[in-house]
Write an enzyme that holds these catalytic residues in place. Structure first.
Site, mmCIF file in Angstrom:
data_model
loop_
_atom_site.group_PDB
_atom_site.id
_atom_site.type_symbol
_atom_site.label_atom_id
_atom_site.label_comp_id
_atom_site.label_asym_id
_atom_site.label_seq_id
_atom_site.Cartn_x
_atom_site.Cartn_y
_atom_site.Cartn_z
ATOM 1 N N SER A 16 0.832 -1.218 0.000
ATOM 2 C CA SER A 16 0.000 0.000 0.000
ATOM 3 C C SER A 16 0.862 1.262 0.000
ATOM 4 O O SER A 16 0.490 2.270 -0.601
ATOM 5 C CB SER A 16 -0.950 -0.003 1.204
ATOM 6 O OG SER A 16 -0.236 0.130 2.417
ATOM 7 N N MET A 108 10.971 -6.367 4.653
ATOM 8 C CA MET A 108 11.148 -6.964 5.975
ATOM 9 C C MET A 108 12.396 -7.833 6.075
ATOM 10 O O MET A 108 12.346 -8.959 6.564
ATOM 11 C CB MET A 108 9.883 -7.752 6.347
ATOM 12 C CG MET A 108 8.630 -6.904 6.379
ATOM 13 S SD MET A 108 8.798 -5.428 7.421
ATOM 14 C CE MET A 108 8.670 -6.198 9.017
ATOM 15 N N ASN A 128 13.889 4.362 4.465
ATOM 16 C CA ASN A 128 12.977 3.343 4.985
ATOM 17 C C ASN A 128 11.811 3.973 5.739
ATOM 18 O O ASN A 128 11.985 4.983 6.445
ATOM 19 C CB ASN A 128 13.743 2.413 5.937
ATOM 20 C CG ASN A 128 12.848 1.379 6.594
ATOM 21 O OD1 ASN A 128 12.192 0.601 5.917
ATOM 22 N ND2 ASN A 128 12.787 1.403 7.921
ATOM 23 N N HIS A 130 9.388 3.472 8.778
ATOM 24 C CA HIS A 130 9.286 2.697 10.009
ATOM 25 C C HIS A 130 8.152 3.246 10.853
ATOM 26 O O HIS A 130 8.100 4.457 11.103
ATOM 27 C CB HIS A 130 10.602 2.746 10.802
ATOM 28 C CG HIS A 130 10.565 1.931 12.045
ATOM 29 N ND1 HIS A 130 10.310 0.580 12.031
ATOM 30 C CD2 HIS A 130 10.750 2.262 13.345
ATOM 31 C CE1 HIS A 130 10.305 0.123 13.278
ATOM 32 N NE2 HIS A 130 10.566 1.115 14.093
ATOM 33 N N GLU A 201 1.185 6.824 7.127
ATOM 34 C CA GLU A 201 2.341 6.325 6.362
ATOM 35 C C GLU A 201 2.237 6.738 4.897
ATOM 36 O O GLU A 201 3.203 7.170 4.279
ATOM 37 C CB GLU A 201 2.412 4.801 6.439
ATOM 38 C CG GLU A 201 2.856 4.255 7.759
ATOM 39 C CD GLU A 201 2.777 2.743 7.793
ATOM 40 O OE1 GLU A 201 2.067 2.124 6.967
ATOM 41 O OE2 GLU A 201 3.445 2.168 8.674
HETATM 42 N N1 LIG Z 1 20.492 -2.405 7.993
HETATM 43 C C1 LIG Z 1 19.180 -2.077 7.975
HETATM 44 N N2 LIG Z 1 18.308 -2.886 7.337
HETATM 45 C C2 LIG Z 1 16.995 -2.556 7.348
HETATM 46 C C3 LIG Z 1 16.517 -1.424 8.039
HETATM 47 C C4 LIG Z 1 17.473 -0.584 8.691
HETATM 48 O O1 LIG Z 1 17.126 0.468 9.282
HETATM 49 N N3 LIG Z 1 18.785 -0.950 8.636
HETATM 50 N N4 LIG Z 1 15.145 -1.166 8.113
HETATM 51 C C5 LIG Z 1 14.341 -2.365 7.875
HETATM 52 C C6 LIG Z 1 12.865 -2.222 7.961
HETATM 53 N N5 LIG Z 1 12.509 -2.620 9.326
HETATM 54 C C7 LIG Z 1 12.045 -1.641 10.131
HETATM 55 O O2 LIG Z 1 11.786 -0.495 9.698
HETATM 56 C C8 LIG Z 1 12.694 -3.960 9.758
HETATM 57 C C9 LIG Z 1 12.308 -4.997 8.928
HETATM 58 C C10 LIG Z 1 12.503 -6.321 9.324
HETATM 59 C C11 LIG Z 1 13.082 -6.609 10.554
HETATM 60 C C12 LIG Z 1 13.342 -8.045 10.929
HETATM 61 O O3 LIG Z 1 13.411 -8.391 12.100
HETATM 62 N N6 LIG Z 1 13.523 -8.879 9.884
HETATM 63 C C13 LIG Z 1 13.910 -10.300 10.078
HETATM 64 C C14 LIG Z 1 13.071 -11.204 9.213
HETATM 65 C C15 LIG Z 1 11.590 -10.967 9.447
HETATM 66 C C16 LIG Z 1 10.765 -11.681 8.366
HETATM 67 O O4 LIG Z 1 11.345 -12.212 7.419
HETATM 68 O O5 LIG Z 1 9.514 -11.650 8.506
HETATM 69 C C17 LIG Z 1 15.342 -10.476 9.609
HETATM 70 O O6 LIG Z 1 15.774 -9.745 8.673
HETATM 71 O O7 LIG Z 1 15.966 -11.424 10.118
HETATM 72 C C18 LIG Z 1 13.454 -5.569 11.388
HETATM 73 C C19 LIG Z 1 13.255 -4.237 10.996
HETATM 74 C C20 LIG Z 1 14.715 -2.996 6.560
HETATM 75 N N7 LIG Z 1 16.116 -3.354 6.663
HETATM 76 N N1 GAR Z 2 9.956 -2.241 10.277
HETATM 77 C C1 GAR Z 2 9.394 -2.044 8.982
HETATM 78 C C2 GAR Z 2 7.886 -2.129 9.037
HETATM 79 O O1 GAR Z 2 7.304 -2.591 9.997
HETATM 80 N N2 GAR Z 2 7.268 -1.646 7.960
HETATM 81 C C3 GAR Z 2 5.826 -1.660 7.891
HETATM 82 O O2 GAR Z 2 5.399 -2.596 6.917
HETATM 83 C C4 GAR Z 2 4.111 -2.160 6.460
HETATM 84 C C5 GAR Z 2 4.088 -2.281 4.964
HETATM 85 O O3 GAR Z 2 2.763 -2.078 4.507
HETATM 86 P P1 GAR Z 2 2.504 -2.096 2.916
HETATM 87 O O4 GAR Z 2 3.124 -3.369 2.389
HETATM 88 O O5 GAR Z 2 1.016 -2.045 2.794
HETATM 89 O O6 GAR Z 2 3.185 -0.870 2.347
HETATM 90 C C6 GAR Z 2 3.934 -0.711 6.912
HETATM 91 O O7 GAR Z 2 3.005 -0.641 7.974
HETATM 92 C C7 GAR Z 2 5.302 -0.338 7.395
HETATM 93 O O8 GAR Z 2 5.290 0.586 8.459
#
Ligand SMILES: Nc1nc2c(c(=O)[nH]1)N[C@@H](CN(C=O)c1ccc(C(=O)N[C@@H](CCC(=O)O)C(=O)O)cc1)CN2
Ligand code: GAR
Length: 222
Positions: A16, A108, A128, A130, A201
């Site tokens: 979205s 993610m 990103n 967040h 967002e």
């Molecule tokens: N080095 C960075 N990588 C990412 C960032 C960042 O700031 N620095 N932002 C993330 C997005 N995010 C939060 O905003 C976020 C996304 C995913 C995870 C997480 O725990 N991921 C797991 C797997 C989860 C899954 O597959 O469902 C993982 O990578 O092991 C934490 C924060 C994007 N990347």
């Molecule tokens: N840490 C990263 C995280 O939590 N991101 C979250 O994933 C969703 C993506 O929605 P979308 O696929 O509908 O855009 C959003 O809510 C965004 O904040």
């Protein structure tokens, strides 16, 4: 006039926020810009359908499916090595699209230095979305954790929030570009806060991307 700003978007789910970017580029809310490619790491990501509808090329690139890490691998060193090789390979694929900017819109997967360094060396910024305020609730599940703290009377000023930030190795600790507070109301269910944050967002990701694009285009015109 300089060539358009080339954006690569990375998503893992519904898309979205990706759709908000598509619509903003189409309407001109984000000026002189082209979304040149979408990368997804989940085959079921609805973002794929959104891209196909408007003709944006999509690439599915998954760490396990591509053989970098064996499903269910428990050896931490093998997982760390596989993630690093995946991230390095993904960086090269992203750079092949010649982006000026990479936008993580619900991507993610945590990037390691083998992804971040090649992009930094190429001068490509990564930003990103967040769903939390700076320095709070880093990582996945941020909305749920803010909601639980609100219910427990521990949420500072009863305010949740969201931000768009530059991406660095430390997760969700890069410099904020734009932030926004979102109120929590008595009687809110989790879905009420989720809907309020998601609505915010879609506006904030467009505003922040437009801001960064403006800075990129200004540099291109120098
Ligand atoms: N080095 C960075 N990588 C990412 C960032 C960042 O700031 N620095 N932002 C993330 C997005 N995010 C939060 O905003 C976020 C996304 C995913 C995870 C997480 O725990 N991921 C797991 C797997 C989860 C899954 O597959 O469902 C993982 O990578 O092991 C934490 C924060 C994007 N990347
Ligand atoms: N840490 C990263 C995280 O939590 N991101 C979250 O994933 C969703 C993506 O929605 P979308 O696929 O509908 O855009 C959003 O809510 C965004 O904040």
């Amino acid at each position: 006039m300089a060539s358009p700003c080339r954006i690569v978007v990375m998503a893992s789910g519904n898309g979205s926020n990706f759709q908000a970017l598509i619509d903003a580029v189409h309407s001109g809310s984000i000026l002189h810009t082209q979304i040149v490619k979408l990368f997804v790491n989940k085959k079921t990501a609805f973002a794929i359908q959104r891209a196909e509808k408007v003709g944006i090329p999509t690439e599915y690139f998954n760490m396990v499916k591509e053989g970098f890490v064996v499903a269910g691998e428990k050896d931490a060193e093998k997982v760390k090595d596989g993630r690093a090789r995946y991230d390095a390979a993904l960086a090269q694929r992203v750079l092949e699209a010649k982006p000026d900017l990479v936008v993580l819109a619900g991507w993610m997967h945590i990037f390691s230095v083998p992804f971040l360094r090649p992009l930094e060396e190429a001068g490509v910024k990564v930003i990103n979305l967040h769903p939390a305020l700076p320095g709070k609730y880093d990582g996945a599940g941020a909305i749920e954790r803010q909601y639980q703290d609100f219910k427990d009377g521990k949420l500072e000023n009863n305010r949740a929030g969201l931000m768009i930030h530059y991406v660095i190795a430390e997760v969700d600790r890069g410099s904020p570009i734009l932030t926004q507070e979102v109120e929590c109301r008595e009687g809110d269910e989790l879905k009420d806060l989720e809907e309020r944050i998601h609505a915010a967002e879609h506006e904030l990701i467009v505003k922040a991307t437009a801001k960064v694009v403006g800075e990129i285009l200004a540099r291109k015109n120098l």
